[in-house]
Enzyme design. Structure first.
Site, PDB file in Angstrom:
ATOM      1  N   GLY A 119       3.847   1.372  -0.780  1.00 62.88           N
ATOM      2  CA  GLY A 119       4.802   1.382  -1.970  1.00 62.88           C
ATOM      3  C   GLY A 119       6.007   0.843  -1.586  1.00 62.88           C
TER       4      GLY A 119
ATOM      5  N   GLY B  12       0.791  -1.403  -0.124  1.00 61.55           N
ATOM      6  CA  GLY B  12       0.010   0.034  -0.067  1.00 61.55           C
ATOM      7  C   GLY B  12       0.840   1.415  -0.016  1.00 61.55           C
TER       8      GLY B  12
ATOM      9  N   GLU C 282      -6.654  -0.924   3.345  1.00 57.32           N
ATOM     10  CA  GLU C 282      -6.939  -2.476   3.395  1.00 57.32           C
ATOM     11  C   GLU C 282      -8.492  -2.965   3.502  1.00 57.32           C
ATOM     12  OE1 GLU C 282      -3.477  -1.647   6.854  1.00 57.32           O
ATOM     13  OE2 GLU C 282      -5.848  -1.860   7.427  1.00 57.32           O
TER      14      GLU C 282
END
Length: 186
Positions: free
Chosen positions: A89, A87, A153
């Protein structure tokens, strides 16, 4: 803020994030998975839980699907896809596993909110979910009512279920066949 208002706001944020996924990128991920000999999933923390959920649904589809770290996870190689979640990166563990997978001839598909970061840059396929993560959960730009990376998420769960519906249609797997693969040891 009242509970009902927070729920409404969170649900809307999740809807916007999931709806913000590029349909062509999602279709590309479907094709990536449909063509895989084996799929192995990995993510850290709560993203890891979403990757476990994805692996379970892929198994329900009849695919050879596993989770990195499980004792039954086989080696990857040519024809296989390592699907990683990053998420924010960049995670050192994800980068390390990508190196092993690519060195063995596997492809890497990344799910992220930060497409310009190191993990997506080194991946063969990238699926961007435009949502707040821990890379951007502080300061004046914070937009989500949900804490830390929860928006990303939660959106992963919705996007992965849509991915499964598309993959189910692509592979011609019936809902009954999926249900038949669900465990009876509960």
């Amino acid at each position: 803020m009242r509970y009902a208002d927070q729920v409404s706001r969170a649900a809307e944020e999740l809807r916007v994030a999931a709806a913000g996924v590029d349909p062509a990128a999602l279709a590309g991920m479907v094709e990536e998975l449909a063509g895989a000999r084996r799929v192995v999933c990995y993510g850290v923390g709560r993203e890891g839980l979403m990757m476990r959920a994805l692996a379970m649904r892929l198994y329900h589809m009849g695919m050879d699907a596993h989770v990195v770290g499980d004792m039954s996870c086989p080696p990857v190689g040519a024809g296989d896809v390592l699907v990683v979640s990053a998420g924010p990166g960049n995670f050192s563990t994800v980068l390390g596993l990508m190196g092993v997978a690519k060195g063995a001839g596997a492809r890497v598909a990344c799910v992220t909110a930060q497409p310009g970061a190191a993990v997506p840059a080194g991946s063969d396929r990238v699926l961007v979910i435009p949502a707040q993560t821990m890379a951007d959960d502080t300061g004046p730009a914070v937009a989500s009512v949900l804490p830390m990376g929860s928006l990303f998420e939660g959106a992963q769960y919705l996007v992965f279920e849509m991915l499964i519906l598309m993959l189910r249609d692509r592979l011609g797997v019936s809902p009954d066949a999926m249900r038949a693969r669900h465990t009876n040891l509960e």
